[in-house]
Structures are given as structure tokens and as C-alpha cells.
Design an enzyme around this catalytic site. Sequence first.
Site, PDB file in Angstrom:
ATOM      1  N   HIS A 193     -15.776 -32.975 -45.230  1.00  0.00           N
ATOM      2  CA  HIS A 193     -15.242 -34.214 -45.802  1.00  0.00           C
ATOM      3  C   HIS A 193     -14.364 -33.951 -47.030  1.00  0.00           C
ATOM      4  CE1 HIS A 193     -18.937 -34.195 -48.493  1.00  0.00           C
ATOM      5  NE2 HIS A 193     -18.018 -34.610 -49.354  1.00  0.00           N
ATOM      6  N   ASP A 205     -20.943 -31.288 -41.254  1.00  0.00           N
ATOM      7  CA  ASP A 205     -20.052 -31.398 -42.413  1.00  0.00           C
ATOM      8  C   ASP A 205     -19.766 -30.007 -42.989  1.00  0.00           C
ATOM      9  OD1 ASP A 205     -18.551 -32.446 -44.462  1.00  0.00           O
ATOM     10  OD2 ASP A 205     -20.262 -33.153 -45.634  1.00  0.00           O
ATOM     11  N   SER A 215     -19.197 -32.110 -53.974  1.00  0.00           N
ATOM     12  CA  SER A 215     -19.135 -31.895 -52.532  1.00  0.00           C
ATOM     13  C   SER A 215     -18.537 -30.533 -52.202  1.00  0.00           C
ATOM     14  CB  SER A 215     -18.283 -32.982 -51.876  1.00  0.00           C
ATOM     15  OG  SER A 215     -18.941 -34.212 -51.937  1.00  0.00           O
TER      16      SER A 215
END
Length: 657
Positions: free
Chosen positions: A455, A502, A599
Site C-alpha cells: 500500500h 500487503d 507503513s
Amino acid sequence: MFARMRSVGVSLLLLFLLIIRSDTIQQIQQIQQIQQIPRKPWLSITTPAPTKAATPEFTSPTHTTPEVPEEDEFLGPAECLEKKFTRASCDLVFCPPWERCIDGQCSCKPPYLCPIDDVSPVCGRDHRNYRSYCQVMALSCRTQKPAMSHFGENCRESYPKFESLIDPDTGVVRLHIPNDNNAGERKDLLVCWKLWDMAAANVACKEHGKPLGAAIADSVRYSSLKTDHHNKQFPGSCVSVRCQGYETSLAECLIYDQIRIGDRNVSRVTCYEESQVPKEDCGFKCVNTKCVSLTQTCDGVDDCGDRSDEMCCKNCRKSSVHCKTGVCIHKDALNDGQMDCLDGKDELIRHTYVERKSVRGHGRLTNFEYVSPKEETRINREHLESKLQCGIPNANTVDDEVVEERGRSTRFKRVVGGAPAKPTQIQWQVALEDNRKIDCGGAYIGGCWVITAAHCVRPNPSAFRVKFSIWKKSRAQNTTDIVPVEDIRIHPKYNASSYENDIALVKLEELPFEDKCLLDNPAVSAICVPWSTKLFHANHTCSISGWGRTADGRAAQVLLWANVSLIDDCQRFYNDRFKPGMTCAGDLEGRVDSCQGDSGGPLVCTDELGRSYLWGIVSWGGRCGQAGSPGVYTQVAHYFEWIRLHTGWPAVTMFNS
């Protein structure tokens, strides 16, 4: 410590729900299970202890609890046994150098892939010369037939070859070993009893056409042989034999310490006949269908012949060693210079109960006349593992600079919610710059490769740059290196709505006229890629790092880090949103977590010997730094084959290569 970004509407809804339903933690968790919000996380976690279900009480004297068979204190658990693990299951054990780990199973290598340096030549039963023990074992692996005769170079057809015999009357094991000192002769020897076990007995029987190995490994007094079988001539010397269990012939085992027998016991064997074993008396059924006694499980000895009796153990019997993966290994593996437990526990143990003596009373097990297959294997492993250096930071570049953070100047070792890292402390941490803005981190795995969250990226390499050895988010330091991106490979099954799969690989641009992508930099080290999801377990202390938001909602200006614990059974927090390939980490009070801006950053776990692995990638979570909302990470080991497919063997495979 940190707070992840949410839409305002959802945040208000959650706040309202929390206010009206704050009577118990259990009710809060129920709300979270109903309304889970995706997040782009980094540092904060708590997990209230799960509520135990009430145990019904029987008050009536007429009710009795059914008798449940007592569980074995060593073997188990049942869910592990159902998976039918064997010595080939490289999620739990290392493959030998002539095999490599593919999709969780050890598979035979072609012989040419074996190391060729510092090895001893081997004569084959086919009269051919082989460069090493590894090469001849690779051939045996592929054909499932004995290929090795002995160590040496005299392999012509007229030269005698190794032979093992099982005496049909006594079961005594007899060896004919070529004598290098006298070409054309063989030594006729029995096997000393002292170290004889089922692992070696299995090999002896398999060599003679009994695929399930031995039923009994015992001994007989040498004097009784001469008395009861005076018409037979038995040799007067014996050798010790130690086998691992994977061998196809006793020639492939460790043979050493030839002595005069005197009136000692010598080894004998009764081979396993499946038709003679009553199925109802089977204490433990091996994966290969052989039956062994329950007391033969979890003792560090391969009684089954496929090692399935040692693969699922809660504890180990006798003086064998219990690895964290649930495998029991033999006491001889302790501190022998070769890792047998995946996390290296066997090389760390300081043991006093094991006297590692040979028959002659010398120190560690040694060979006086024969080359040691165990030593050859250790050398091969060292050579293969040296091809990839990862997981050990360069300690000389970690400085002790005092930094100012949160309005006070101090040195942090561990602070609730995170602490400033030293400028060159986390040497595999990278910042992913997207159009000159840093919103995500990543981890350097060596060569030209970085791992991050899917992402965090899109298929537009020219928009990204990777910053190595960056500490202050807004300013480079003298060790910082900025590298353009050549390619971005997002997992083909990445689901942006559920954060499933992910994970993405970032390939760096090579330097002009070079076959590498960044200059040698003592402040940059690669993190190891784990191949097994069993390498670390719940409650293991790991670390997270990044420039994510802190508790006051502002992004950190220097790289922060914190310790977290791995947490299992995350379905209790996220129900169906928690998918295979995800893992959780945090602390039980919910004070340490990952947040917006972290992230793609690394969740790093370190084994017993100090080698660090990229266990997870910051992915998502329910709420930042709140009890019952652990940070969710992409579990890197789950994607090992996909990573290796794109990066190639040398880039990621240190062990089981």
C-alpha cells in the site's frame, strides 16, 4: 504511543461508541470486532488477556466426568502431529547441504551445487571419484540408493569397497572398511555397543532392503558369541558408529575410535517387519507407518527413520535438547559449531550434564583413522552460509549521540511508546521517498532489493527514491545514500481493501558500470529474510522502527524505535479481517504500536545467536496504541518463495540453501 490516521466521521463514530459502551473491556472489544478500520500503522499495541470460558461444574453425585487418557508430557500437541512433519520439513529443521528448502520441504540438489573448497574426496560404490561427501550424498538423495564407499582417492574397480553385514544367526553388525594404508585390503570390524542407537540401526537395516529400518537395537557380550557360535570367526576389534538417520548406508555415518573388544558388548540389530507388529500396540505411529514405543519419542534419536518421532515435542526426554520449533535434537549437537535448532539455541546452551567423550576418553568426538562426515557437513554449511551476510549490524558505526526529543535531552534505552534511535543504529531501515515526500519506510534485504508494504507504492518507479542511513526525516546525514528505483513488484494478490498480501519488492537502480546498486557503506547492513513461519513464536521480544506519528499526532522528526512482543491468535481482535500471511505485535497495555507514517517499516526479531530477521512489515490495525487493537504486520516468512522467485537464491537464502 502513536496514533494512526482515520477518517473524521469514523473516528467520531468510534468515540461515541466507546463513550456509551465503556462499561467493560470485553464490550469494547465487541465493538472493535463489529467495526474495524484499516490503518497505515507503526508503533503501539495492547492485548487484554482473553477471557476464559467458564468450566461447568457437576454438582449432582450421579454425574461423573468421562475419563480422558492422560496426555504424554513430552509428545504433542495434536495439531502439530496432524501435519506429519519429518526431517524433510524445513519449516522446523535445517536441510543438509545436499538439499535445499523449497515450499517447506527439503529437496535434493544437483551434485554440482555442492561446495568444492576444503572438502575431502570420496570413492563411490560405482568406482568413481567424487569431489566431496556432499556430492555423493546428493547422488544418494536423488537415487535413494547407497552411493558412497569410503573417503579416499583409490577408487579403481580392483580396490575393495565398503560393505556392511548383519549376521543372520546373531544379528551382529559387521563392517568391512577399505584400508588406505594397505591398498587392496579391508578391515573386518564389529560395531562397539556404547553409542549404538536406533538411528544407526535403522540405517543398517535400510541398507539391507528393509525400508522401515530396525525394530530393536541392542547388544550381545562378545564372549558369548565365541562360546555359542564357536564355528564362526568374529573379528576382535570394533568401531563406534554415529548416524543422524538420513543416511542410506553405514558408510555415510561417523565411524571412529577403533579399539580391541576384549569382553565388551558389541552391537546387533533386529530389522523391522511390519507384518509382525500388532497395530493395537503401536505407541506412536511414524509418518512412514512404522510403529515405535511412546518412550522412544522426543529423545533426540531418530527411531522412526524419518525423524517424525522428534518433530512435535512439548519437552524432551533424557538429556536431549528442545528447540523452540518443538524439535528434539541429540545431545551431541550441543556446541558442535553447527546450528541444529533454527534459532541457534543448541549453540548457545552452556551445558554441564553432557560429557562429550569418545570411547578412549578423549575430549569431543574425534576420528583417529577416518574422515568425519559430520565435520565435512559443518564445513559445507559454513561455506554455503558465508555467501550471504545479513542480520548483523556493523557495531563500529552505532554512535552514542545524545538527541533531543519531546522537549527533553536524555539517553533512552527503552521508553514506553518508543525512543529515538541512534543516528546509525538501525542499519536496514530505509525511508521510501515518493515525489520528495516520506510517508513510508522499508527494509533493505541485500543486493539491490528493499521490502516494503504494497500500500506504500504503485507501479511508477520514477516517482520513488530510497534513502539509506537516514535519521532525521528532513535532513541527510554524512552516511546517507539516496538511490533511484528501477522497478516495483507488488504482490499479484494484494487486496487494497483488506490489506491482504500487503508486500512489495523495490528493485534499486544499478550504479553506472557496476554490478551493485549502492556504494559500500558501513552504516548500511542487510536484514535476513526468514524462510520459516516457525522461527519465532508468541511473546518473543522484537523491535519496530519508523518516523510515524506519536501520541500527540505529530510525525516524528528522528527515527524512533520500540520493543514489542509477538502476539498469537489475532482472530480474537479482528475476526475474518485477519488473514493468512498476517501477524500481530505490540505490548499488552496497548502503549506501543505502529502508526500512520510507519507503513512498510520493519518488525525485526533476533535469534539466540544475535542474528536479526525481517519478521514483519508494518501494514494496518484497528486503533493506535489502544488495548485490544494490536498492530498487524505482513508476515514475511509466509512470502519467502515469492521473494526468492524475484530476487534469486543468493539474495535471500542464507540457511537451507
